[in-house]
Design an enzyme around this catalytic site. Structure first.
Site, PDB file in Angstrom:
ATOM      1  CB  ALA A  13     -24.387 -86.126 -28.820  1.00 52.01           C
ATOM      2  NE  ARG A  18     -22.153 -82.712 -15.868  1.00 53.29           N
ATOM      3  CZ  ARG A  18     -21.353 -82.530 -16.527  1.00 53.29           C
ATOM      4  NH1 ARG A  18     -20.516 -81.458 -15.981  1.00 53.29           N
ATOM      5  NH2 ARG A  18     -21.182 -82.837 -17.765  1.00 53.29           N
ATOM      6  CE  LYS A  25     -25.921 -79.795 -22.355  1.00 55.18           C
ATOM      7  NZ  LYS A  25     -24.584 -80.334 -20.850  1.00 55.18           N
ATOM      8  N   GLY A 142     -12.649 -78.025 -17.298  1.00 54.45           N
ATOM      9  CA  GLY A 142     -11.563 -78.301 -17.645  1.00 54.45           C
ATOM     10  C   GLY A 142     -10.516 -77.513 -17.645  1.00 54.45           C
TER      11      GLY A 142
HETATM   12  C1  UD1 Z   1     -16.432 -80.247 -21.523  1.00 51.33           C
HETATM   13  C2  UD1 Z   1     -15.280 -80.112 -21.870  1.00 51.33           C
HETATM   14  C3  UD1 Z   1     -14.126 -79.317 -20.363  1.00 51.33           C
HETATM   15  C4  UD1 Z   1     -15.027 -77.811 -20.528  1.00 51.33           C
HETATM   16  C5  UD1 Z   1     -16.252 -77.419 -20.461  1.00 51.33           C
HETATM   17  C6  UD1 Z   1     -16.639 -76.623 -21.536  1.00 51.33           C
HETATM   18  C7  UD1 Z   1     -14.222 -82.519 -22.567  1.00 51.33           C
HETATM   19  C8  UD1 Z   1     -14.185 -83.569 -21.555  1.00 51.33           C
HETATM   20  N1  UD1 Z   1     -14.024 -81.665 -21.346  1.00 51.33           N
HETATM   21  O1  UD1 Z   1     -17.130 -80.529 -20.235  1.00 51.33           O
HETATM   22  O2  UD1 Z   1     -12.426 -79.456 -20.998  1.00 51.33           O
HETATM   23  O3  UD1 Z   1     -14.229 -77.049 -19.379  1.00 51.33           O
HETATM   24  O4  UD1 Z   1     -16.375 -78.752 -21.545  1.00 51.33           O
HETATM   25  O5  UD1 Z   1     -18.270 -76.264 -21.020  1.00 51.33           O
HETATM   26  O6  UD1 Z   1     -14.604 -82.067 -23.492  1.00 51.33           O
HETATM   27  N2  UD1 Z   1     -21.289 -84.398 -25.585  1.00 51.33           N
HETATM   28  C9  UD1 Z   1     -21.221 -85.254 -26.940  1.00 51.33           C
HETATM   29  N3  UD1 Z   1     -21.259 -86.651 -27.004  1.00 51.33           N
HETATM   30  C10 UD1 Z   1     -20.477 -87.241 -26.291  1.00 51.33           C
HETATM   31  C11 UD1 Z   1     -20.261 -86.279 -24.545  1.00 51.33           C
HETATM   32  C12 UD1 Z   1     -20.646 -84.925 -24.989  1.00 51.33           C
HETATM   33  O7  UD1 Z   1     -21.876 -85.287 -28.213  1.00 51.33           O
HETATM   34  O8  UD1 Z   1     -20.764 -88.693 -25.930  1.00 51.33           O
HETATM   35  C13 UD1 Z   1     -21.793 -83.457 -26.459  1.00 51.33           C
HETATM   36  C14 UD1 Z   1     -22.375 -82.613 -25.393  1.00 51.33           C
HETATM   37  O9  UD1 Z   1     -24.077 -82.856 -25.827  1.00 51.33           O
HETATM   38  C15 UD1 Z   1     -22.313 -81.337 -24.977  1.00 51.33           C
HETATM   39  C16 UD1 Z   1     -20.435 -81.555 -25.013  1.00 51.33           C
HETATM   40  O10 UD1 Z   1     -19.882 -82.384 -25.955  1.00 51.33           O
HETATM   41  O11 UD1 Z   1     -22.784 -80.036 -26.321  1.00 51.33           O
HETATM   42  C17 UD1 Z   1     -19.565 -80.831 -24.143  1.00 51.33           C
HETATM   43  O12 UD1 Z   1     -19.616 -82.748 -23.116  1.00 51.33           O
HETATM   44  P1  UD1 Z   1     -20.207 -82.168 -21.259  1.00 51.33           P
HETATM   45  O13 UD1 Z   1     -20.299 -83.198 -20.988  1.00 51.33           O
HETATM   46  O14 UD1 Z   1     -21.340 -80.494 -21.591  1.00 51.33           O
HETATM   47  O15 UD1 Z   1     -18.544 -81.602 -20.822  1.00 51.33           O
HETATM   48  P2  UD1 Z   1     -18.725 -81.066 -19.783  1.00 51.33           P
HETATM   49  O16 UD1 Z   1     -18.208 -82.066 -18.616  1.00 51.33           O
HETATM   50  O17 UD1 Z   1     -18.918 -79.161 -19.549  1.00 51.33           O
HETATM   51 MG    MG Z   2     -20.677 -79.237 -21.006  1.00 56.67          MG
END
Ligand code: UD1
Ligand code: MG
Length: 427
Positions: A13, A18, A25, A142
């Site tokens: 979602a 970035r 993405k 993380g």
């Molecule tokens: C996340 C992890 C991090 C890990 C990394 C690995 C969390 C808080 N952190 O960070 O520990 O090392 O992935 O790649 O989870 N998404 C949603 N809804 C939201 C936010 C995000 O569906 O409200 C989805 C994004 O589309 C994505 C995934 O969740 O596919 C991860 O989100 P992203 O913002 O990329 O997290 P990272 O900063 O990469």
């Molecule tokens: Mg990510």
């Protein structure tokens, strides 16, 4: 091994801030396929009773990739990964078993890795099992926190990590499985008390730990699988890793790739044994190449092209939506589009198929054994019969009869006494 009930939640979602892109993405391609497709592939064959994809940002475009068997939940406000899982959990009210969470921006994971993770989780009766990796440069991920007994006790996100935590090299890949009851309970206690003001899924680990839950990590052997994609730089790295995998797969099946570093083959391409691919060649997704072909150097084979056994194509040419039958030779500087070329045809250097009239694309047919002279322009729609010859530099605007020779601009039939027929045959 007791196979507990399995549900899979794919998080897709996010806003992709970035990436700095108008395109979501998860739709950015890796070796010609959208990133999300690779993750959807991972889920196939896992035996999940429910698969849920969480979509949000530009969900209508992303939803087009999701097949009917997979449920879609829309996360209206992008409050973080924990909130995304919470939205999906609405469809899992009566579910008891293992919940596997996959991130759509982790397309390099392999199926065997997911299977190993699930196996470890189930065999050890764990409450949460994380897929971790040890990276020389863990920036952006993380960090896995461990207590004095070396048990996993939490995850610190990069933005919130202190200096000591930032030095930790063991990272969270984002892929984890949970006991459903423990996960849903922990989600209730996640708070957005962090720099991003988001509900982090990773906080559930600390919560499960504090509640006395059993948490273990499975460490990735191939660290490239952990590579998450948040920026265009990450995307380029993922392309490189995936390309290497694709090329190695072809080489292991008997295709010679002279320089894998400069050979770009799409994820769905097919290539037969004993074909050699010379450097600087691009072969797109749905291209099929037969056995014993020589391809390149500097060949661009585009969508819906079929090249049969023993064909030579290269150097410096582009072929699109065309079929090239066995033992045909197209050796130098050509453009072939929307063409059906017979077997044992010789296409001379510089031949161009003019398939587009400014509004529509038109077909070109070349019969078996034809000889197309250097620098011929074939103005489509046009058909060159079997064993026909076109002279060097001719512009073929009308069909050419089998076994006849045409020359000139526009091309006219060459008569036995080397005169040119002034009447040109209509199409
Ligand atoms: C996340 C992890 C991090 C890990 C990394 C690995 C969390 C808080 N952190 O960070 O520990 O090392 O992935 O790649 O989870 N998404 C949603 N809804 C939201 C936010 C995000 O569906 O409200 C989805 C994004 O589309 C994505 C995934 O969740 O596919 C991860 O989100 P992203 O913002 O990329 O997290 P990272 O900063 O990469
Ligand atoms: Mg990510």
């Amino acid at each position: 091994m007791l196979k507990s009930n399995l549900a899979v939640i794919i998080l897709a979602a996010g806003k992709s801030t970035r990436m700095k892109s108008a395109v979501p993405k998860v739709l950015h391609p890796i070796c010609g396929r959208p990133m999300l497709d690779y993750v959807l592939d991972l889920v196939k064959g896992l035996g999940a009773s429910k698969i849920i994809t969480v979509l949000g940002h530009q969900h209508k475009e992303v939803a087009q990739l999701i097949s009917p068997g997979i449920k879609v939940v829309i996360q209206k406000q992008l409050l973080g990964t924990a909130d995304a899982v919470k939205q999906a959990s609405r469809l899992l009210k009566n579910f008891r078993g293992t919940v596997l969470v996959l991130y759509a921006d982790n397309p390099l994971l392999k199926k065997e890795t997911i299977n190993n993770l699930l196996k470890h989780h189930r065999e050890n009766n764990l409450d949460a099992t994380l897929l971790t990796s040890v990276l020389d440069n863990p920036t952006g991920y993380g960090r896995i926190l461990r207590d004095k007994y070396y048990s996993i006790c939490g995850i610190a996100e990069e933005k919130d990590a202190d200096g000591f935590q930032k030095d930790i090299k063991e990272i969270n890949t984002g892929i984890a499985c949970f006991d459903s009851a423990k996960l849903f309970n922990a989600l209730k206690y996640v708070r957005p008390n962090n720099r991003k003001n988001e509900y982090y899924l990773t906080d559930t680990i600390g919560i499960v730990y504090k509640n006395g839950g059993l948490i273990e990590g499975v460490t990735l052997k191939d660290v490239s699988e952990a590579h998450g994609i948040n920026s265009r730089i990450d995307l380029a790295r993922a392309n490189k890793i995936m390309q290497q995998r694709i090329n190695e797969e072809f080489m292991s099946k008997g295709v010679t790739i002279v320089d894998p570093g400069s050979t770009f083959i799409g994820a769905g391409a097919k290539i037969g044994t004993d074909t050699t691919i010379y450097p600087f060649t691009v072969i797109e997704n749905n291209v099929k190449i037969g056995k014993r072909c020589l391809i390149g150097p500097f060949a661009h084979l585009r969508e819906s092209t079929v090249i049969k056994d023993g064909v030579l194509v290269g150097n410096f040419l582009e072929i699109v939506r065309s079929r090239i039958n066995p033992k045909t030779i197209i050796k130098h500087f050509c453009y072939i589009g929307d063409a059906h070329i017979g077997s044992r045809v010789n296409i001379g250097a510089g031949t161009v198929v003019a398939n587009f009239d400014g509004r529509k694309k038109h077909p070109t047919i070349i019969g078996n054994g034809a000889f197309i002279g250097s620098d011929t322009v074939l103005v489509a729609p046009v058909e060159v019969g079997k064993y026909a010859i076109t002279g060097a530099g001719s512009a073929v605007i009308n069909n050419v009869a089998a076994r006849s020779t045409v020359v000139g601009v526009p091309a006219r039939k060459l008569l036995k006494n080397n005169r040119i027929s002034l009447a040109s045959k209509s199409k």
